[in-house]
Design a protein around this motif. Structure first.
Motif, short mmCIF file in Angstrom:
data_model
loop_
_atom_site.label_atom_id
_atom_site.label_comp_id
_atom_site.label_asym_id
_atom_site.label_seq_id
_atom_site.Cartn_x
_atom_site.Cartn_y
_atom_site.Cartn_z
N GLY A 1 19.43 7.56 -7.69
CA GLY A 1 18.90 6.30 -8.33
C GLY A 1 17.93 5.57 -7.75
N SER A 2 17.69 4.37 -7.89
CA SER A 2 16.60 3.78 -7.44
C SER A 2 16.84 2.34 -7.02
CB SER A 2 15.46 3.59 -8.59
OG SER A 2 14.93 4.80 -9.04
N LEU A 3 16.06 1.83 -6.03
CA LEU A 3 16.05 0.52 -5.46
C LEU A 3 14.73 0.08 -5.31
CD1 LEU A 3 19.24 0.82 -2.89
CD2 LEU A 3 19.01 -0.44 -4.96
N ARG A 4 14.35 -1.26 -5.22
CA ARG A 4 13.27 -1.63 -4.73
C ARG A 4 13.53 -2.82 -3.60
NH1 ARG A 4 9.53 -6.23 -6.89
NH2 ARG A 4 7.47 -5.82 -6.30
N LEU A 5 13.06 -2.57 -2.46
CA LEU A 5 13.10 -3.40 -1.25
C LEU A 5 11.90 -4.34 -1.30
CD1 LEU A 5 14.32 -0.95 1.43
CD2 LEU A 5 15.60 -2.05 -0.48
N SER A 6 12.04 -5.44 -0.98
CA SER A 6 11.31 -6.60 -0.75
C SER A 6 11.32 -7.21 0.69
CB SER A 6 11.44 -7.67 -1.53
OG SER A 6 11.35 -7.31 -3.08
N CYS A 7 10.30 -7.54 1.28
CA CYS A 7 10.32 -8.40 2.47
C CYS A 7 9.28 -9.33 2.51
CB CYS A 7 9.93 -7.29 3.91
SG CYS A 7 8.40 -7.26 4.28
N ALA A 8 9.70 -10.67 2.99
CA ALA A 8 8.85 -11.71 2.90
C ALA A 8 8.49 -12.27 4.32
CB ALA A 8 9.62 -12.85 2.15
N GLY A 9 7.21 -12.30 4.59
CA GLY A 9 6.76 -12.81 6.07
C GLY A 9 6.70 -14.24 6.23
N SER A 10 6.88 -14.63 7.22
CA SER A 10 6.96 -16.10 7.33
C SER A 10 5.43 -16.74 7.52
CB SER A 10 7.74 -16.64 8.79
OG SER A 10 6.82 -15.96 9.80
N GLU A 11 4.55 -16.05 7.67
CA GLU A 11 3.05 -16.63 7.41
C GLU A 11 2.29 -15.54 6.96
OE1 GLU A 11 3.68 -16.96 12.20
OE2 GLU A 11 1.60 -16.10 11.84
N PHE A 12 0.85 -15.80 6.93
CA PHE A 12 -0.15 -14.96 6.60
C PHE A 12 -0.42 -13.68 7.13
CE2 PHE A 12 -3.55 -13.87 3.91
CZ PHE A 12 -4.64 -13.34 4.93
N ILE A 13 -0.28 -12.54 6.49
CA ILE A 13 -0.57 -11.33 7.28
C ILE A 13 -2.02 -10.91 6.91
CG2 ILE A 13 0.40 -8.97 7.52
CD1 ILE A 13 3.01 -10.28 6.01
N PRO A 14 -2.99 -10.83 7.54
CA PRO A 14 -4.26 -10.51 7.41
C PRO A 14 -4.24 -8.79 6.75
CG PRO A 14 -4.04 -11.25 9.51
CD PRO A 14 -2.67 -11.21 9.23
N ASP A 15 -5.28 -8.65 5.93
CA ASP A 15 -5.31 -7.40 5.28
C ASP A 15 -5.76 -6.20 6.33
OD1 ASP A 15 -6.86 -8.36 2.17
OD2 ASP A 15 -4.75 -8.59 2.87
N HIS A 16 -6.06 -6.77 7.35
CA HIS A 16 -6.41 -5.59 8.60
C HIS A 16 -5.36 -5.25 9.39
CE1 HIS A 16 -7.54 -9.14 10.71
NE2 HIS A 16 -7.03 -8.46 11.85
N TYR A 17 -4.27 -5.71 8.98
CA TYR A 17 -2.91 -5.36 9.74
C TYR A 17 -2.21 -4.23 8.59
CZ TYR A 17 -2.53 -9.01 13.19
OH TYR A 17 -2.84 -9.90 14.25
N ALA A 18 -1.78 -3.45 9.50
CA ALA A 18 -0.72 -2.63 8.81
C ALA A 18 0.42 -3.16 8.52
CB ALA A 18 -0.64 -1.18 9.46
#
Length: 127
Positions: free
Chosen positions: A15-32
């Motif tokens: 089967g399949s699942l789609r996980l999500s995670c929401a950050g509390s603030e902006f995450i810069p693009d140069h962050y992994a």
């Protein structure tokens, strides 16, 4: 940044699942951004990591071809699409971000960081 993971559940093998995670603030693009998992009795391991600034992506060998990591910078969110799930994918899944390469994020970060992880979301693959 604090993260809230969601989307886990009980699914049959294949089967399949789609996980999500929401950050509390902006995450810069140069962050992994990374997804990690911890199965009972095992160490936490990096599953997939993504850095938007250079487009680099890392996948654990065990999930290559089955899992896909993505992010939505406007929503400070990350996602993990998991297909062809196997019983050995059963674990609590977490996400995190740091100013690292994708290799350092997925391989070194889960070893170095014992504290500060969110609640995670439980994924159980069973018939």
């Amino acid at each position: 940044v604090q993260f809230v993971e969601s989307g886990g559940g009980l699914v049959q093998p294949g089967g399949s699942l789609r996980l999500s995670c929401a950050g509390s603030e902006f995450i810069p693009d140069h962050y992994a951004l990374g997804w990690f998992r911890q199965a009972p009795g095992k160490d936490r391991e990096g599953v997939a990591c993504l850095r938007s600034s250079d487009g680099t992506i890392y996948y654990h060998d065990s999930v290559k071809g089955r899992f896909t990591i993505s992010r939505d910078s406007a929503k400070n969110s990350a996602y993990l699409q998991m297909n062809s799930l196997k019983p050995e994918d059963t674990a609590i899944y977490y996400c995190e971000a740091d100013q690292l390469s994708v290799l350092a994020m997925c391989i070194a970060f889960p070893i170095a960081e014992d504290d500060g992880w969110g609640q995670g979301t439980q994924v159980t693959v069973s018939s």
